[in-house]
Design a protein around this motif. Structure first.
Motif, PDB file in Angstrom:
ATOM      1  N   UNK A   4      34.474  -2.952  42.763  1.00  8.61           N
ATOM      2  CA  UNK A   4      33.277  -3.691  42.372  1.00  8.61           C
ATOM      3  C   UNK A   4      32.780  -3.150  41.035  1.00  8.61           C
ATOM      4  N   UNK A   5      32.722  -3.983  39.993  1.00  7.58           N
ATOM      5  CA  UNK A   5      32.324  -3.471  38.671  1.00  7.58           C
ATOM      6  C   UNK A   5      30.902  -2.934  38.642  1.00  7.58           C
ATOM      7  N   UNK A   6      30.036  -3.424  39.536  1.00  9.86           N
ATOM      8  CA  UNK A   6      28.679  -2.889  39.560  1.00  9.86           C
ATOM      9  C   UNK A   6      28.685  -1.429  39.977  1.00  9.86           C
ATOM     10  N   UNK A   7      29.627  -1.056  40.839  1.00  9.62           N
ATOM     11  CA  UNK A   7      29.743   0.339  41.267  1.00  9.62           C
ATOM     12  C   UNK A   7      30.418   1.182  40.202  1.00  9.62           C
ATOM     13  N   UNK A 100      15.669   7.137  52.443  1.00 11.39           N
ATOM     14  CA  UNK A 100      16.544   6.393  51.543  1.00 11.39           C
ATOM     15  C   UNK A 100      17.116   5.158  52.227  1.00 11.39           C
ATOM     16  N   UNK A 101      17.581   5.331  53.459  1.00  9.48           N
ATOM     17  CA  UNK A 101      18.144   4.190  54.167  1.00  9.48           C
ATOM     18  C   UNK A 101      17.081   3.129  54.427  1.00  9.48           C
ATOM     19  N   UNK A 102      15.877   3.569  54.749  1.00 11.45           N
ATOM     20  CA  UNK A 102      14.795   2.611  54.966  1.00 11.45           C
ATOM     21  C   UNK A 102      14.590   1.750  53.724  1.00 11.45           C
ATOM     22  N   UNK A 103      14.562   2.379  52.559  1.00 18.14           N
ATOM     23  CA  UNK A 103      14.382   1.615  51.322  1.00 18.14           C
ATOM     24  C   UNK A 103      15.516   0.614  51.122  1.00 18.14           C
ATOM     25  N   UNK A 104      16.744   1.078  51.286  1.00 18.89           N
ATOM     26  CA  UNK A 104      17.899   0.199  51.063  1.00 18.89           C
ATOM     27  C   UNK A 104      17.883  -1.002  52.002  1.00 18.89           C
ATOM     28  N   UNK A 113      20.765 -11.012  45.043  1.00 21.45           N
ATOM     29  CA  UNK A 113      21.201 -10.778  43.664  1.00 21.45           C
ATOM     30  C   UNK A 113      20.511 -11.764  42.717  1.00 21.45           C
ATOM     31  N   UNK A 114      20.044 -11.244  41.594  1.00 24.06           N
ATOM     32  CA  UNK A 114      19.306 -12.060  40.637  1.00 24.06           C
ATOM     33  C   UNK A 114      17.806 -11.986  40.798  1.00 24.06           C
ATOM     34  N   UNK A 115      17.334 -11.516  41.961  1.00 23.17           N
ATOM     35  CA  UNK A 115      15.901 -11.318  42.155  1.00 23.17           C
ATOM     36  C   UNK A 115      15.451 -10.061  41.420  1.00 23.17           C
ATOM     37  N   UNK A 130      20.156   1.640  43.794  1.00 24.37           N
ATOM     38  CA  UNK A 130      20.427   0.671  44.857  1.00 24.37           C
ATOM     39  C   UNK A 130      20.171  -0.750  44.369  1.00 24.37           C
ATOM     40  N   UNK A 131      19.107  -0.953  43.618  1.00 29.63           N
ATOM     41  CA  UNK A 131      18.827  -2.291  43.092  1.00 29.63           C
ATOM     42  C   UNK A 131      19.974  -2.755  42.208  1.00 29.63           C
ATOM     43  N   UNK A 132      20.379  -1.928  41.273  1.00 26.61           N
ATOM     44  CA  UNK A 132      21.420  -2.346  40.331  1.00 26.61           C
ATOM     45  C   UNK A 132      22.767  -2.518  41.014  1.00 26.61           C
ATOM     46  N   UNK A 133      23.059  -1.681  41.996  1.00 28.93           N
ATOM     47  CA  UNK A 133      24.319  -1.831  42.736  1.00 28.93           C
ATOM     48  C   UNK A 133      24.387  -3.169  43.467  1.00 28.93           C
TER      49      UNK A 133
END
Length: 385
Positions: A4-7, A100-104, A113-115, A130-133
């Motif tokens: 995945x290029x985002x990763x 961290x998991x709660x946030x994700x 995606x796109x929001x 996490x947002x960008x991924x």
């Protein structure tokens, strides 16, 4: 195999990158680790005794309900209701494998995606990553002189793609605490625009007051806007047990549980039992650790008032100091590298918490004793010489 290029194109974890510097240390002296925020004291004895009994139990290793152990959810809802003088019920609580998991999970339930999701600066880096991924655009909410954002600034950034506003208070990395009136005003902005206010309250026990962190839970309609994220790691010295919790609407919780079921089925049982034991049997121990942290924080602030080597403390709270280095025109990563390799002092660069270099360092003083502060000041002076 295609990745995945985002990763692939993401930056590495800033914490991992900082600790990788230790491989290059010249080892002129003892390492002063001011990078990690995990408690260095042992877990409360009552918690240890309880989890040992659970581990020996025939069903101690069983799965639990996806939302978490009922007795933990009930105890945590009661604790929140008391601490905030509000109205939180068991149905509002989902237990997660750390904050961290709660946030994700929450972000994945709220945004596509796109929001867009607003992050108050300086942000916690895992939130931004996490947002960008996930193809969600982070929108950076600037802070004022007190290092907290204004409701007007939040309102100005809202678009039709905005899904949530994220605040961390007390802040990681800044330690700055958003006052209750400011939180209420930003919550009102979120409510008027149909957004979630995601409030990461990991360090709420380490504020300089016993008053409620905010008044939102006293509103009977709080769950229409507020998503409150919590961690038991620092409160009870159990970071490796991976247990946190969120308080939100039952409707959002249902979506979060779908994701949790796919990711981990449930948070680790032993961690949940440890959190329950802490809430039930170690509250005075918890308060004593918070008092110790406050004493350490005052000692750190006092030391930094002298601006050793020209390093300037802008804010301090919880386990953190937010410090501007004196090297104008020099990259912060280079400053951090020199501190680690030459002066055996490990800190995190401010570039891990902001989209650009503003000459800042995060100092985590929760790892060290009072005696280390004078040593730290001497190393800063040496680094600036």
């Amino acid at each position: 195999m295609r990745l995945n290029p985002r990763t692939v194109h993401q930056i590495d974890s800033p914490f991992g990158a900082a600790y990788a510097l230790l491989d290059h240390r010249r080892k002129n002296g003892e390492l002063l680790d001011l990078a990690q925020a995990a408690p260095q004291y042992p877990t409360a004895p009552a918690v240890v005794e309880h989890i040992a009994s659970i581990a020996r139990d025939t069903h101690g290793g069983d799965y639990v309900e996806i939302a978490g152990l009922p007795h933990l959810r009930e105890a945590f809802a009661a604790e929140l209701s008391q601490a905030y003088r509000g109205q939180v019920r068991e149905e509002h609580v989902v237990v997660t494998a750390g904050c961290n998991q709660a946030f994700c999970l929450v972000v994945s339930a709220l945004a596509d995606p796109g929001d867009e999701v607003m992050l108050a600066l300086p942000y916690y880096p895992n939130h931004d990553m996490w947002l960008r991924l996930n193809g969600i655009r982070p929108v950076y909410l600037e802070h004022g002189p007190d290092l907290t954002p204004s409701p007007e600034a939040a309102r100005s950034l809202i678009t039709e793609r905005t899904r949530a506003i994220v605040l961390v208070t007390p802040g990681n990395p800044s330690g700055a605490t958003v006052d209750p009136a400011r939180i209420a005003a930003i919550a009102e902005v979120a409510r008027r625009h149909g957004l979630a206010l995601i409030l990461d309250e990991t360090y709420r026990s380490f504020r300089d007051t016993g008053e409620p962190a905010h008044s939102l839970f006293s509103d009977p309609e709080w769950a229409e806007t507020l998503v409150s994220l919590h961690s038991f790691s620092k409160d009870f010295a159990i970071p490796g047990y991976r247990v946190g919790a969120m308080a939100a609407s039952p409707r959002l919780n249902r979506e979060v549980m779908k994701l949790l079921d796919c990711v981990a089925v449930c948070a680790p049982r032993i961690g949940q039992e440890a959190a329950w034991a802490g809430l039930s049997m170690a509250q005075e121990w918890r308060r004593e650790r918070a008092r110790e942290a406050a004493d350490k924080r005052r000692r750190f602030v006092s030391m930094m008032e002298e601006r050793p080597g020209g390093f300037e403390l802008l804010s301090a709270g919880a386990f953190f100091g937010w410090v501007r280095h004196p090297f104008a025109g020099r990259s912060t990563e280079d400053v951090v590298r020199d501190l680690a390799i030459t002066y055996d002092t490990l800190v995190i660069p401010g570039t891990a918490f902001q989209p650009d270099d503003r000459g800042m360092l995060r100092i985590s003083f929760g790892n060290v004793g009072h005696a280390a502060f004078d040593d730290f000041a001497k190393r800063l002076v040496a680094a600036a010489a």
